[in-house]
Design a protein around this motif. Sequence first.
Motif, mmCIF file in Angstrom:
data_model
loop_
_atom_site.group_PDB
_atom_site.id
_atom_site.type_symbol
_atom_site.label_atom_id
_atom_site.label_comp_id
_atom_site.label_asym_id
_atom_site.label_seq_id
_atom_site.Cartn_x
_atom_site.Cartn_y
_atom_site.Cartn_z
ATOM 1 N N ILE A 1 0.821 -1.354 -0.220
ATOM 2 C CA ILE A 1 -0.117 -0.122 0.160
ATOM 3 C C ILE A 1 0.758 1.482 -0.048
ATOM 4 C CG2 ILE A 1 -1.366 1.167 1.061
ATOM 5 C CD1 ILE A 1 -2.666 -1.445 2.044
ATOM 6 N N ILE A 2 1.450 1.695 0.904
ATOM 7 C CA ILE A 2 2.976 3.037 0.651
ATOM 8 C C ILE A 2 3.349 2.427 -0.643
ATOM 9 C CG2 ILE A 2 5.215 3.103 2.211
ATOM 10 C CD1 ILE A 2 4.788 1.819 4.765
ATOM 11 N N THR A 3 3.671 1.846 -1.465
ATOM 12 C CA THR A 3 4.490 1.971 -2.465
ATOM 13 C C THR A 3 3.310 2.213 -3.674
ATOM 14 O OG1 THR A 3 5.818 -0.197 -1.913
ATOM 15 C CG2 THR A 3 5.536 1.001 -4.045
ATOM 16 N N ALA A 4 2.245 1.942 -3.779
ATOM 17 C CA ALA A 4 0.534 1.584 -4.342
ATOM 18 C C ALA A 4 1.074 3.439 -3.993
ATOM 19 C CB ALA A 4 -0.234 1.236 -4.376
ATOM 20 N N LEU A 5 -0.016 4.357 -2.887
ATOM 21 C CA LEU A 5 -0.197 4.939 -2.659
ATOM 22 C C LEU A 5 1.301 6.718 -3.053
ATOM 23 C CD1 LEU A 5 -2.030 4.801 0.563
ATOM 24 C CD2 LEU A 5 -2.723 4.519 -2.446
ATOM 25 N N SER A 6 2.302 6.245 -3.285
ATOM 26 C CA SER A 6 3.404 6.960 -3.802
ATOM 27 C C SER A 6 3.900 7.100 -4.503
ATOM 28 C CB SER A 6 4.786 6.514 -2.687
ATOM 29 O OG SER A 6 4.414 6.080 -0.959
ATOM 30 N N SER A 7 3.328 6.664 -5.740
ATOM 31 C CA SER A 7 2.984 6.461 -7.070
ATOM 32 C C SER A 7 2.203 7.444 -7.800
ATOM 33 C CB SER A 7 2.764 5.376 -7.895
ATOM 34 O OG SER A 7 3.348 4.452 -7.176
ATOM 35 N N PRO A 8 2.816 8.490 -8.346
ATOM 36 C CA PRO A 8 2.272 9.966 -9.168
ATOM 37 C C PRO A 8 0.854 9.667 -9.297
ATOM 38 C CG PRO A 8 4.455 9.891 -9.237
ATOM 39 C CD PRO A 8 3.858 7.926 -9.533
#
Length: 636
Positions: free
Chosen positions: A310-317
């Motif tokens: 989730i952290i990786t997914a939500l950090s994408s532009p």
Amino acid sequence: MGQFVGGGGHASAPDVHGRRWRDLLMIAGIAGSALWYGTEGAQLALYALIGISAGTGLRLWSRDEADRSSAAAAEERRVRNARLEEALDTMSEGLCMFDAEKRLIVCNTRYAELYRLSPELMQPGTPFRKIVESRIDSGLFAIGSPAEYIRERLAAVEEGVPSVKIQELTDGRTIAISHRPTPGGGWVATHDDITEMRRIEARIAHLAHHDALTGLPNRVRFREELDGALLRVRRGERIAVLCLDLDHFKAVNDTLGHPVGDGLLKAVAGRIEEKVRETDIIARLGGDEFAIVQVGLQTPDEASALAQRIITALSSPYEVDGHQVVIGTSIGIALAPADSEDADQLLKSADMALYRAKTDGRGVFRYFEPAMDSRMQARRALELDLRKALTNGEFEIHYQPLVNIETHTITAFEALLRWPHPKRGMVPVPDFIALAEEIGLIGQIGAWVLKEACCEAVKWPEDIRLAVNLSPCQFKNRPLVFDVMAALGQSGLAPSRLELEITETVMLQDTEATIATLHELRRLGVRISMDDFGTGYSSLSYLRTFPFDKIKIDRSFVQALPEDTSSSAIIRAVADLSAGLGMSATAEGVENEEQLARLRAEGCREVQGYLFSAARPASEIAGMLRNMPELSSRAA
């Protein structure tokens, strides 16, 4: 109808002819009723009435008069029937009436429309079963088999009791049927299409348990689902509760507006849904807070893997309404049954872990640890004390001198807040300042510091300035310009003697409004300094954006002197830059003679640090000014 009047010559007729009089009244009543209902007996009754009247001396209306009365009654009947038909056909419900033989007496147009009945089936005498079979042929019957539908409808009639039934038709409509028996074995029923009402009710029920923006379950529904998951925990399963908080979301709302913020929240919800299993539970708790219940947990590593996904997914532009947006998220995790089997405690534990993740720099996840609870309790106790400290007069202001190493004089004092707690002792400044910013007290505290420090500074020699630090929160939550004006007005301090210090963090928020506030302060006549220079972002662009009066070189560069040549080069460059821009430069954190010598060699003219003096209470300022020669000797 059937009116009559007395004739002449037989005043005692009622007494003499009492029986005939009664007969006359009876026949008149029959005739009147017959005329009203249009029966064929009306003529016979009228003829009989005329015959009787000849022997009684009563004069009746003429035949023409009777015809005119009959025509008026007929017209009245026609009007009344027309109105009745109009009322029936404008009803929003379908209405039908059947006799004891289950044959149609009357139905209105709406009833036919609901079931697409042909005109022939609307005729009086049509069997009820034939109408039901017509509905089946049209595909308009309750969900189930046609035979079951016929049995159900006939059973409702045979029961002979009032009833209300809701039927879901095969075409998706919902019909409410209100059945009322009539004397003699028939019945009257109304049929109401409540499809739209059911949709509205379903929508209201959905909104009561779901977030209107993202469509995710809301806090109420999440709690219900969590309680259900905990029932499985008590049967031996394990779950994880993840609390999410978006990083830098407020900046998106403040700079791009709430429509973009709403679009971003919907995009975030979509990305979270992509990363969880169908059996997991997601909810938006409010604002930029989300929560997940991860069920069927085998090991804590599964919760860690989900959190990192989730952290990786939500950090994408994100691309929202033509704007590219970059945010992040911090996650706190609590496990059941390891941490608790109580829903409230689990959410509290996950929230404490989330707070730790944000404290540790954001963009990470943290598990709940028992020590967090004690730290949160201590923080809560400190918060309660902090809210009372200003009212109780517990704060003090200490002052640290700034020294000009060329003229060997004190040029200014920096006001530094201290909190000598009556029970805790001296509370570390970072602890209570950060807490005051978080709970919204920094504005009140900052205004108090401005007022108290200005009232103290007016007692000093006129060539000595006062430096006061401003929190970034003071630019957002309070009318800062008015606080400064009030402090100057109340104290009588000349604006040119007040120097306001801001950090680069101030420039990161709503730059346009911040610059406007800085210009308003400058118009008052006060000086503006950039504190902790070199530790933030885009410092050079800020110097171009606003003409600061001073740059304060952060102590981290000074502490590396004299061994670190890169720090020397940075200090030299900043000193040259400030001179070129018409600004002065001050080096903070000077603690020994070697650092001072290097700063002098690199072109710094004003310094501050323990080498000269720590921050002292206001009562010691007069002594420092008297001992200025001693300070000057250190700077020589």
